[in-house]
Enzyme design. Structure first.
Site, PDB file in Angstrom:
ATOM      1  N   LEU A 215       0.858  -1.179   0.000  1.00 10.75           N
ATOM      2  CA  LEU A 215       0.000   0.000   0.000  1.00 10.75           C
ATOM      3  C   LEU A 215       0.899   1.236   0.000  1.00 10.75           C
ATOM      4  O   LEU A 215       2.109   1.138   0.190  1.00 10.75           O
ATOM      5  CB  LEU A 215      -0.918   0.000   1.221  1.00 10.75           C
ATOM      6  CG  LEU A 215      -1.917  -1.147   1.287  1.00 10.75           C
ATOM      7  CD1 LEU A 215      -2.653  -1.134   2.617  1.00 10.75           C
ATOM      8  CD2 LEU A 215      -2.910  -1.086   0.126  1.00 10.75           C
ATOM      9  N   SER A 216       0.304   2.408  -0.181  1.00 12.30           N
ATOM     10  CA  SER A 216       1.140   3.604  -0.258  1.00 12.30           C
ATOM     11  C   SER A 216       1.970   3.785   1.009  1.00 12.30           C
ATOM     12  O   SER A 216       3.124   4.214   0.943  1.00 12.30           O
ATOM     13  CB  SER A 216       0.312   4.851  -0.549  1.00 12.30           C
ATOM     14  OG  SER A 216      -0.720   5.006   0.395  1.00 12.30           O
ATOM     15  N   GLU A 217       1.413   3.446   2.179  1.00 13.50           N
ATOM     16  CA  GLU A 217       2.204   3.422   3.407  1.00 13.50           C
ATOM     17  C   GLU A 217       1.727   2.312   4.334  1.00 13.50           C
ATOM     18  O   GLU A 217       0.523   2.007   4.387  1.00 13.50           O
ATOM     19  CB  GLU A 217       2.148   4.750   4.181  1.00 13.50           C
ATOM     20  CG  GLU A 217       3.249   5.721   3.851  1.00 13.50           C
ATOM     21  CD  GLU A 217       2.890   6.627   2.707  1.00 13.50           C
ATOM     22  OE1 GLU A 217       3.785   7.317   2.190  1.00 13.50           O
ATOM     23  OE2 GLU A 217       1.717   6.636   2.298  1.00 13.50           O
ATOM     24  N   THR A 218       2.674   1.755   5.049  1.00 12.85           N
ATOM     25  CA  THR A 218       2.402   0.899   6.200  1.00 12.85           C
ATOM     26  C   THR A 218       3.023   1.574   7.411  1.00 12.85           C
ATOM     27  O   THR A 218       4.186   1.981   7.383  1.00 12.85           O
ATOM     28  CB  THR A 218       2.985  -0.507   6.009  1.00 12.85           C
ATOM     29  OG1 THR A 218       2.366  -1.120   4.874  1.00 12.85           O
ATOM     30  CG2 THR A 218       2.746  -1.372   7.238  1.00 12.85           C
TER      31      THR A 218
ATOM     32  N   HIS B 266      -2.248  10.052   6.254  1.00 11.49           N
ATOM     33  CA  HIS B 266      -3.329   9.063   6.259  1.00 11.49           C
ATOM     34  C   HIS B 266      -2.974   7.851   7.117  1.00 11.49           C
ATOM     35  O   HIS B 266      -3.841   7.291   7.799  1.00 11.49           O
ATOM     36  CB  HIS B 266      -3.707   8.653   4.832  1.00 11.49           C
ATOM     37  CG  HIS B 266      -2.903   7.553   4.247  1.00 11.49           C
ATOM     38  ND1 HIS B 266      -1.660   7.743   3.700  1.00 11.49           N
ATOM     39  CD2 HIS B 266      -3.165   6.230   4.128  1.00 11.49           C
ATOM     40  CE1 HIS B 266      -1.197   6.581   3.259  1.00 11.49           C
ATOM     41  NE2 HIS B 266      -2.088   5.652   3.500  1.00 11.49           N
TER      42      HIS B 266
END
Length: 271
Positions: free
Chosen positions: A44-47, A77
């Protein structure tokens, strides 16, 4: 490790920006390479990885964020997603303080389920449009601003909402123009629809061609549009395919970002 996938800046599943959230018992964090492998697997875009800090420190939890390819200084987010997990599981209540690369950030839960993040306001510096930016973006900038070091983007104002929505950038070319990427924005065509400005965010340099909803970008968007529109409190619509609303309030050198989140997956990481 227990891992959750949370849609942030969303009021229903499969909208907003999904983030992985891992709450860790270890002290210190596992080694960077292991965290990066997990983030690449989640893809995902960030973890976000958070671990509780001992009492008496300036923050309650240490927080780090990884894209599939690198660690980043600031992520809105995934911070919202982490705060959502802490509050919905009863792990924390009220205001939570996170210690991160960009300083201490707070997240305050409200009775309606929304969460307000307190982030540093981005410093904006007007710059000339770099050669090739218009061609890479496939749109003509009205103005360009550099953002602060924790973000590392170019904020690009475009002619109107329709232009922002229709963008189809050349991502390889776009990667040459900033540390992280480009924030494209324009005033809302019809503020009666519930938002004051639109944006889209492209971050090819950190492995994310387009980010669905970017909290950190709104620390630059909020002061930019507040100065233009003459109001400290605004609502931004990130016009990605998933879409998401971010309520913003500029308070000098701090910017408040408010939104909601939804947990969509709760599982166990076996590796």
């Amino acid at each position: 490790m227990r891992i959750r996938i949370v849609d942030a800046f969303a009021d229903r599943p499969f909208t907003g920006n999904p983030a992985g959230v891992v709450l860790l018992d270890s002290d210190p964090f596992p080694d960077d390479a292991h965290l990066q492998r997990i983030a690449a697997e989640v893809n995902l875009s960030e973890t976000a990885f958070a671990r509780r800090l001992p009492e008496g420190q300036e923050a309650d939890w240490a927080l780090r964020w990884f894209t599939p390819v690198t660690e980043v200084d600031m992520c809105g987010h995934a911070t919202l997603a982490t705060a959502h997990v802490l509050h919905t599981t009863g792990t924390a209540g009220g205001t939570v303080r996170f210690g991160a690369r960009c300083g201490v950030l707070t997240a305050t839960a409200h009775a309606d389920g929304s969460i307000t993040l307190d982030f540093p306001t981005s410093a904006l510096t007007p710059v000339a449009a770099p050669d090739g930016l218009a061609e890479a973006l496939r749109a003509t900038p009205l103005g360009v601003h550099d953002t602060s070091r924790h973000i590392g983007d170019l904020l690009v104002e475009l002619a109107d909402e329709r232009t922002v929505r229709s963008l189809a950038p050349d991502f390889a070319a776009l990667a040459r123009h900033s540390d992280r990427g480009v924030i494209a924005t324009a005033a809302a065509e019809d503020p009666a629809l519930g938002y004051d400005y639109v944006s889209r965010c492209f971050f090819p340099n950190v492995g994310i061609d387009e980010d669905p909803v970017t909290g950190s970008a709104h620390t630059a968007l909020a002061p930019f549009w507040s100065a233009r529109l003459g109001r400290a409190e605004l609502t931004g619509l990130q016009a990605s395919a998933r879409t998401g609303l971010v309520r913003t309030a500029v308070r000098g050198d701090r910017t408040l970002l408010t939104g909601t989140a939804v947990t969509v997956i709760d599982g166990e990481l076996l590796a």
